[in-house]
Design a protein around this motif. Structure first.
Motif, mmCIF file in Angstrom:
data_model
loop_
_atom_site.group_PDB
_atom_site.id
_atom_site.type_symbol
_atom_site.label_atom_id
_atom_site.label_comp_id
_atom_site.label_asym_id
_atom_site.label_seq_id
_atom_site.Cartn_x
_atom_site.Cartn_y
_atom_site.Cartn_z
ATOM 1 N N GLY A 159 0.884 -1.218 -0.048
ATOM 2 C CA GLY A 159 -0.116 -0.050 0.188
ATOM 3 C C GLY A 159 0.812 1.140 -0.221
ATOM 4 N N GLU A 160 2.081 1.154 -0.215
ATOM 5 C CA GLU A 160 3.201 2.155 -0.186
ATOM 6 C C GLU A 160 3.161 2.842 -1.744
ATOM 7 O OE1 GLU A 160 6.674 1.762 2.123
ATOM 8 O OE2 GLU A 160 5.044 2.686 3.440
ATOM 9 N N ILE A 161 1.911 3.517 -2.255
ATOM 10 C CA ILE A 161 1.846 3.931 -3.547
ATOM 11 C C ILE A 161 0.906 5.059 -3.382
ATOM 12 C CG2 ILE A 161 -0.259 2.437 -3.797
ATOM 13 C CD1 ILE A 161 1.676 1.739 -6.629
ATOM 14 N N GLU A 162 1.248 5.997 -4.209
ATOM 15 C CA GLU A 162 0.092 7.159 -4.272
ATOM 16 C C GLU A 162 -0.579 6.712 -5.607
ATOM 17 O OE1 GLU A 162 1.469 11.447 -4.135
ATOM 18 O OE2 GLU A 162 3.328 10.608 -3.297
ATOM 19 N N TYR A 163 -1.821 6.480 -5.248
ATOM 20 C CA TYR A 163 -2.783 5.724 -6.240
ATOM 21 C C TYR A 163 -2.919 6.793 -7.290
ATOM 22 C CZ TYR A 163 -3.349 2.055 -2.895
ATOM 23 O OH TYR A 163 -3.081 0.950 -2.136
ATOM 24 N N ASN A 164 -3.217 8.012 -7.058
ATOM 25 C CA ASN A 164 -3.671 8.896 -8.194
ATOM 26 C C ASN A 164 -2.509 9.068 -9.065
ATOM 27 O OD1 ASN A 164 -6.393 8.874 -7.306
ATOM 28 N ND2 ASN A 164 -6.199 10.630 -6.246
ATOM 29 N N VAL A 165 -1.175 9.242 -8.474
ATOM 30 C CA VAL A 165 -0.080 9.358 -9.298
ATOM 31 C C VAL A 165 0.041 8.349 -10.164
ATOM 32 C CG1 VAL A 165 2.456 9.900 -9.089
ATOM 33 C CG2 VAL A 165 1.044 10.767 -7.639
ATOM 34 N N GLN A 166 0.052 6.968 -9.650
ATOM 35 C CA GLN A 166 0.212 5.828 -10.222
ATOM 36 C C GLN A 166 -0.681 5.626 -11.560
ATOM 37 O OE1 GLN A 166 2.968 3.838 -9.675
ATOM 38 N NE2 GLN A 166 2.354 2.416 -11.247
ATOM 39 N N PHE A 167 -2.024 6.120 -11.292
ATOM 40 C CA PHE A 167 -2.898 5.689 -12.261
ATOM 41 C C PHE A 167 -2.848 6.595 -13.188
ATOM 42 C CE2 PHE A 167 -6.124 4.300 -8.736
ATOM 43 C CZ PHE A 167 -5.560 2.942 -8.893
ATOM 44 N N GLU A 168 -1.963 7.809 -13.226
ATOM 45 C CA GLU A 168 -1.889 8.772 -14.233
ATOM 46 C C GLU A 168 -0.623 8.724 -15.000
ATOM 47 O OE1 GLU A 168 -3.457 12.579 -12.648
ATOM 48 O OE2 GLU A 168 -5.257 11.331 -12.092
ATOM 49 N N TYR A 184 -5.198 -4.996 -18.927
ATOM 50 C CA TYR A 184 -4.661 -6.465 -18.451
ATOM 51 C C TYR A 184 -5.853 -7.370 -17.856
ATOM 52 C CZ TYR A 184 -1.094 -9.182 -15.837
ATOM 53 O OH TYR A 184 -0.210 -9.865 -15.403
ATOM 54 N N GLY A 185 -6.836 -6.658 -17.474
ATOM 55 C CA GLY A 185 -8.066 -7.428 -16.751
ATOM 56 C C GLY A 185 -8.338 -7.160 -15.494
ATOM 57 N N SER A 186 -7.637 -5.891 -15.018
ATOM 58 C CA SER A 186 -7.915 -5.327 -13.684
ATOM 59 C C SER A 186 -8.770 -4.092 -13.999
ATOM 60 C CB SER A 186 -6.774 -5.144 -12.773
ATOM 61 O OG SER A 186 -7.168 -4.840 -11.585
ATOM 62 N N ASN A 187 -8.831 -3.305 -12.767
ATOM 63 C CA ASN A 187 -9.251 -1.884 -12.858
ATOM 64 C C ASN A 187 -8.834 -1.233 -11.612
ATOM 65 O OD1 ASN A 187 -11.141 -2.441 -10.550
ATOM 66 N ND2 ASN A 187 -12.279 -3.168 -12.093
ATOM 67 N N LYS A 188 -8.704 0.031 -11.539
ATOM 68 C CA LYS A 188 -8.451 0.887 -10.382
ATOM 69 C C LYS A 188 -8.839 0.327 -8.892
ATOM 70 C CE LYS A 188 -9.374 5.087 -12.518
ATOM 71 N NZ LYS A 188 -9.359 6.441 -12.526
#
Ligand SMILES: [Zn+2]
Length: 427
Positions: A159-168, A184-188
């Motif tokens: 969980g050491e991830i900045e989700y919004n930065v990663q998604f963009e 890939y078959g997943s989502n946010k």
């Protein structure tokens, strides 16, 4: 000669003991090497690519055949669980990754996954059941070659991830990370659910090729990792003025590429001012408009900076920042810096190194202690749970290259050491 034949050539069959099979390991390394082959004889399996997925699917088949309970999370991480005698105890995780850099080798990542699986196979053959659950893990996108941010799967797990930065994040084709996730078959949402309660994990142990020459120098098959250098990645934009290469006099130019060149040469000199283990590299750049007869108006480049000591690493980062702004200002170019990754180095507990030492000695292997300059999934897990790492000897220290090579003997030694170590920890 095929990879399989090359591996089996000179294999010391007496290493096939306690249920471990060098031939099976060689066959599996060979099978993975055929997914995403490059003309130079290497592998190309980007994070979240079809090739990475195919490699995981193949390993999942083997996991199921070995009797593991297989699951995959929303970040594409694969877990193959072997139930222990006391499954309420925190689990031991072991594994690595199957993605590669462009035109990478066949051992960086696959060895750690397949060594872990070989431990399970050996136990199956000898009827051994560990006290705790043991999970073989494949982390997605360790190398980060596609979205310029590595260790994605393990960061999703902790969980050491900045989700919004990663998604963009955007790859060189213009695909965003969230689009790639969907392809890939997943989502946010599923990706966010990959975060695990790390209290369920007792320890993570990873086998990996050394990617250096210390074991070769010591003439030892495997060694003990003492700590993992924390990587830092920055993107530097130099903006000058594009112009006609014929009509713009030399004294009237604001050339972003010449500025970048001066900066790159400066970066090379900076680590020596900090420590003997510090390193800095510019390995990727984009020139715009990238025309034969156009003065380069824009350059985007990436600087990778590492050291085992966090304070020294951060000092070097500051020096590189300073150099970018100074050189740009002197040339009338604008510099902008975006930080992509800043991960603290991870030390490895003394008592775990001691345990590995006694395992090594039981095989007559003199312990070699090696700090890891390269980042690994163990580094991310190491922020949450105890980690250990076992390095296997790399021929000529070469990695991230089709020439990457570890003999089957050394690979099999790494399996034995991993197996004995887990058996001891599991109790
Ligand atoms: Zn690796």
């Amino acid at each position: 000669m095929t990879l399989l034949n090359k591996l089996l050539h000179n294999y010391d069959i007496t290493l096939d003991k306690a249920g471990v099979s060098g031939t099976r390991l060689a066959q599996r390394l060979d099978s993975l090497s055929k997914i995403g082959p490059t003309p130079e004889g290497g592998s190309f399996r980007l994070g979240l690519s079809l090739e990475e997925k195919q490699a995981k699917e193949l390993v999942k088949t083997w996991m199921k055949e070995a009797g593991l309970e297989v699951t995959e999370d929303g970040a594409g991480n694969v877990f193959g669980k072997l139930e222990g005698k006391n499954s309420s105890l925190p689990s031991i995780w072991t594994g690595s990754h199957v993605d590669s850099v462009p035109n990478g080798g066949h051992f960086d990542g696959p060895l750690g996954v397949l060594a872990a699986l070989e431990v399970i196979e050996a136990w199956k053959e000898t009827g051994f059941q560990p006290n705790r659950n043991v999970e073989v893990v494949i982390f997605t996108d360790e190398e980060g070659s596609r979205f310029y941010s590595g260790l994605m799967g393990s960061r999703a797990v902790t969980g050491e991830i900045e989700y919004n930065v990663q998604f963009e994040r955007v790859d060189s084709e213009g695909t965003t990370f969230s689009q790639a996730l969907e392809a890939y078959g997943s989502n946010k949402d599923q990706f966010k659910k990959a975060k695990r309660n790390m209290e369920e994990v007792e320890l993570f142990v990873e086998v990996h090729i050394e990617q250096g020459k210390q074991l070769e120098k010591a003439n030892m098959p495997v060694g003990i990792v003492t700590g993992i250098a924390g990587p830092y990645v920055m993107e530097v934009h130099f903006s000058g003025v594009a112009g006609h290469a014929g009509n713009t006099p030399m004294n009237d130019r604001t050339d972003a590429l010449v500025t970048a060149s001066e900066f790159i040469c400066k970066v090379e000199t900076l680590p020596a001012q900090i420590s003997s283990t510090a390193v800095a590299t510019v390995g990727k750049l984009f020139v715009k408009p990238n025309g034969v007869n156009v003065i380069p108006g824009q350059v985007e480049l990436f600087v990778d900076i590492r050291d085992i000591d966090e304070e020294n690493r951060d000092k070097l980062v500051d020096l590189v920042h300073q150099a970018a702004y100074e050189i740009a200002t002197n040339r009338g170019v604008e510099a902008k810096i975006v930080e992509h990754l800043r991960i603290p180095p991870v030390p490895i507990r003394q008592e775990l190194q001691e345990k590995l030492k006694s395992v090594l000695e039981s095989y007559g292997i003199e312990p070699t202690y090696i700090p890891s300059g390269a980042g690994h999934d163990a580094m991310i897990l190491g922020n949450k749970v105890p980690v250990a790492m076992i390095f296997a000897r790399s021929k000529d220290g070469i990695s991230h290259n089709p020439k990457e090579w570890t003999t089957l003997n050394d690979c099999v030694y790494s399996v034995h050491v991993l197996k004995d170590f887990i058996e001891e920890i599991s109790d």
